[in-house]
Design a protein around this motif. Structure first.
Motif, PDB file in Angstrom:
ATOM      1  N   ASP A   1       0.856  -1.193   0.000  1.00  0.00           N
ATOM      2  CA  ASP A   1       0.000   0.000   0.000  1.00  0.00           C
ATOM      3  C   ASP A   1       0.886   1.236   0.000  1.00  0.00           C
ATOM      4  OD1 ASP A   1      -1.872   1.973   0.251  1.00  0.00           O
ATOM      5  OD2 ASP A   1      -2.792   1.194   2.077  1.00  0.00           O
TER       6      ASP A   1
ATOM      7  N   TRP B   1       0.187   4.276  -0.078  1.00  0.00           N
ATOM      8  CA  TRP B   1      -0.272   5.388   0.754  1.00  0.00           C
ATOM      9  C   TRP B   1       0.191   5.242   2.202  1.00  0.00           C
ATOM     10  CZ3 TRP B   1      -6.059   6.473  -0.903  1.00  0.00           C
ATOM     11  CH2 TRP B   1      -6.074   6.818  -2.265  1.00  0.00           C
ATOM     12  N   SER B   2       0.650   4.054   2.550  1.00  0.00           N
ATOM     13  CA  SER B   2       1.140   3.821   3.915  1.00  0.00           C
ATOM     14  C   SER B   2       2.657   3.681   3.955  1.00  0.00           C
ATOM     15  CB  SER B   2       0.504   2.555   4.490  1.00  0.00           C
ATOM     16  OG  SER B   2      -0.902   2.648   4.518  1.00  0.00           O
ATOM     17  N   ASP B   3       3.323   4.031   2.855  1.00  0.00           N
ATOM     18  CA  ASP B   3       4.775   3.859   2.745  1.00  0.00           C
ATOM     19  C   ASP B   3       5.427   5.235   2.624  1.00  0.00           C
ATOM     20  OD1 ASP B   3       7.448   3.304   1.844  1.00  0.00           O
ATOM     21  OD2 ASP B   3       6.771   1.309   1.248  1.00  0.00           O
ATOM     22  N   ASP B   4       6.235   5.595   3.609  1.00  0.00           N
ATOM     23  CA  ASP B   4       6.838   6.927   3.647  1.00  0.00           C
ATOM     24  C   ASP B   4       7.849   7.165   2.529  1.00  0.00           C
ATOM     25  OD1 ASP B   4       5.367   7.494   5.888  1.00  0.00           O
ATOM     26  OD2 ASP B   4       6.970   6.936   7.307  1.00  0.00           O
TER      27      ASP B   4
ATOM     28  N   SER C   1       2.472  10.149  -2.345  1.00  0.00           N
ATOM     29  CA  SER C   1       1.154   9.551  -2.590  1.00  0.00           C
ATOM     30  C   SER C   1       0.756   9.732  -4.049  1.00  0.00           C
ATOM     31  CB  SER C   1       0.101  10.187  -1.687  1.00  0.00           C
ATOM     32  OG  SER C   1       0.365   9.906  -0.338  1.00  0.00           O
TER      33      SER C   1
ATOM     34  N   ARG D   1      -1.960   2.163  -5.632  1.00  0.00           N
ATOM     35  CA  ARG D   1      -1.788   1.782  -4.232  1.00  0.00           C
ATOM     36  C   ARG D   1      -0.810   0.602  -4.119  1.00  0.00           C
ATOM     37  NH1 ARG D   1      -6.245   3.216  -0.919  1.00  0.00           N
ATOM     38  NH2 ARG D   1      -5.009   2.419   0.835  1.00  0.00           N
TER      39      ARG D   1
ATOM     40  N   PRO E   1      -4.938  -1.556  -2.556  1.00  0.00           N
ATOM     41  CA  PRO E   1      -3.837  -2.264  -1.867  1.00  0.00           C
ATOM     42  C   PRO E   1      -4.022  -3.774  -1.926  1.00  0.00           C
ATOM     43  CG  PRO E   1      -5.328  -1.250  -0.283  1.00  0.00           C
ATOM     44  CD  PRO E   1      -5.754  -0.758  -1.630  1.00  0.00           C
TER      45      PRO E   1
ATOM     46  N   SER F   1      -1.966  -7.675  -0.508  1.00  0.00           N
ATOM     47  CA  SER F   1      -0.951  -8.238   0.385  1.00  0.00           C
ATOM     48  C   SER F   1       0.319  -8.540  -0.408  1.00  0.00           C
ATOM     49  CB  SER F   1      -1.469  -9.515   1.042  1.00  0.00           C
ATOM     50  OG  SER F   1      -1.700 -10.514   0.066  1.00  0.00           O
TER      51      SER F   1
END
Length: 410
Positions: free
Chosen positions: A338, A340-343, A347, A352, A377, A379
Motif C-alpha cells: 500500500d 499510501w502507507s509507505d513513507d 502519494s 496503491r 492495496p 498483500s
C-alpha cells in the motif's frame, strides 16, 4: 639431458600431428552451436549467479540453444539442489587455451558471481601443451579470477575429458592426447591443493561415442557435466548463503547513476516508439499477475519513462515519485502493498499496490524494471515473485537480442 630433448621433440611432433587433426575438425564441423544469448536462468527467487568460463563442452557443440547445453543443464541441476533460482552466464570461446583464457574476462564484473566454474583443457591436451606451461597458465587464470571476485566465491575447475571421447577427433582411446590430458589433470589437482577457494572436480564418466553422425543434436550429453558441477557447488553456495558470505551483498548494492545512464544510452531505447515485443511481455504480466496495469520502465537521471504499458494509464514520472527508481537500488524484487502507507513514496492518486523486478543489461547494470500496479492495496504474498522475475528476464532476453529499429505499434 638427451632423454629430455628426445621427449620434447617427440611431444612437439605429436602436437603438430594432433593440432593438424584439431584444425581439420574445426574446419570440417558443421555441428550447430548455440546462437542465443549466453545467459540461462532456472526458476526461483534469490538466485545464485554462476560464471561458466572456458571452451570445449562449455561451448555447446551440437545444440542451438544454451538452454540445452551445459549452462542450461547446470542452472536446472543447481536450482534443484538448492531450492533457489540459478543464473548461469557463459564466458566461452572454442579457440581459447589456458594461456589465453584471461583475455575472455575483459572488464567482466566478476564480483557479482556467487561461484565460478572453469572448463578448459581439451585444446591444450590436443596441442600437447607442456605441463609446466599449463600449470603457469592455470595459476595465472585463477589469480585473475580470485582477484576479481568476492573473497568467499568458490572456484570449481573441471578436469579435462579424454580427447578420444570427442567423436569428431577420431582419436584412439588411451592415445597420446588422452595421456597428456591425464598429466594436465594431475598438475591441476596438485596446483589447487594450495588454494583455499578452488577445488578440482574430475570430468564425468562419458559414454563411448556411438557410431554414426558426429553432429549429435541432443543436449543429453551435457547432463553428466552439470550433475558433477552442481554436486560440488550446491553445498558451498548453501554454506555461503547461510553465513551471509555470498556475492549477493555486492550484487545488490546501489549502482552508479552514470553507469546506468551509459547503459541506457547504449541500448538506444529511451524516447523511442512502442514495440510489440515489449508490449506483449507487459500485457502477459498484467494478465498473469491479475493487476490493473503493468509496464516496462527505464530510469534515467530525471524520470521514470515507460517503454511499454498495459492496462491502467501510466505516465512519465519524476524520480521523486518513481517506484522503479527504488526498485533498481537493489537486484531483487520490490513489493509495496500500500503506497499510501509507505513513507518512501509520494502519494499517487491512481496507484496503491506495486510490485517490480529490476531489468538488467547483459553485464548486470540495472536500467529499469518490469512492474505491475493496482489501484487497490494488496498483500505482499498476492504476487508470484517467481513469475514476476521470469517476465523481467523475458525483457532482458529481448534487450540482448540483435538490435533492430523500433517498429511503432499500430
Amino acid at each position: 639431458m638427451h632423454l629430455f630433448f628426445r621427449r620434447s621433440a617427440w611431444h612437439r611432433l605429436v602436437g603438430i600431428v594432433l593440432r593438424g587433426r584439431f584444425r581439420v575438425a574445426d574446419d570440417a564441423t558443421a555441428a550447430p552451436r548455440p546462437d542465443d544469448a549466453p545467459q540461462v536462468h532456472a526458476l526461483g527467487v534469490d538466485p545464485d549467479r554462476i560464471a561458466l568460463i572456458g571452451n570445449g563442452p562449455a561451448c555447446g557443440w551440437g545444440v542451438r540453444s544454451h538452454d540445452l547445453a551445459m549452462p542450461g543443464h547446470l542452472a536446472r541441476a543447481l536450482s534443484a539442489a538448492t531450492g533457489r533460482g540459478a543464473d548461469v552466464d557463459l564466458i566461452a570461446d572454442p579457440d581459447v587455451t589456458a594461456a589465453t583464457a584471461p583475455t575472455l574476462l575483459g572488464s567482466r564484473r566478476l564480483r557479482q558471481y556467487d561461484a565460478v566454474v572453469v572448463v578448459l583443457g581439451v585444446r591444450d591436451a590436443i596441442r600437447m601443451t607442456s605441463v609446466r606451461s599449463w600449470r603457469e597458465s592455470v595459476s595465472a587464470l585463477l589469480d585473475t579470477i580470485e582477484d576479481a571476485t568476492v573473497e568467499s566465491t568458490p572456484l570449481v575447475v573441471m578436469g579435462i575429458q579424454p580427447p578420444s571421447s570427442v567423436q569428431l577427433f577420431h582419436l584412439a582411446p588411451g592415445g597420446a592426447a588422452d595421456r597428456q590430458a591425464d598429466r594436465l589433470n594431475a598438475a591441476t589437482r596438485a596446483l589447487l591443493e594450495g588454494r583455499r577457494r578452488a577445488s578440482f572436480v574430475p570430468a564425468p564418466e562419458l559414454a563411448t561415442p556411438v557410431e554414426g553422425d558426429a553432429r549429435i543434436t541432443s543436449g543429453a550429453r551435457f547432463r553428466p557435466w552439470a550433475a558433477v558441477q552442481a554436486a560440488a557447488l550446491a553445498p558451498l553456495l548453501d554454506a555461503n548463503v547461510l553465513a551471509g558470505r555470498s556475492a549477493r551483498g555486492e550484487r545488490n548494492r546501489p549502482q552508479g547513476d552514470e553507469e546506468r545512464l551509459e547503459a541506457i544510452r547504449g541500448l538506444g531505447l529511451l524516447d523511442t516508439p512502442r514495440e510489440q515485443r515489449f508490449d506483449d511481455i507487459v500485457e502477459r504480466a498484467r494478465i498473469l499477475l491479475g493487476t490493473d496495469g503493468a509496464a516496462f520502465s527505464l530510469v534515467d537521471d530525471r524520470r521514470q519513462w515507460h517503454k511499454a504499458v498495459a492496462g491502467a494509464e501510466l505516465t512519465e514520472l519524476p524520480l521523486a515519485a518513481s517506484f522503479c527508481a527504488q526498485t533498481i537500488k537493489s537486484g531483487v524484487a520490490l513489493v509495496v502493498p500500500d503506497a499510501w502507507s509507505d513513507d518512501r513514496f509520494v502519494s499517487h492518486p491512481a496507484i496503491r499496490f506495486y510490485a517490480g523486478h529490476p531489468v538488467e543489461t547483459a553485464d548486470g547494470v540495472r536500467i529499469g524494471a518490469l512492474c505491475v500496479v493496482d489501484a487497490e492495496p494488496r498483500s505482499a504474498d498476492s504476487v508470484d515473485l517467481v513469475l514476476l522475475r521470469e517476465l523481467a528476464l523475458a525483457v532482458q532476453r529481448e534487450l540482448a537480442a540483435t538490435p533492430s529499429a523500433p517498429q511503432p505499434t499500430p
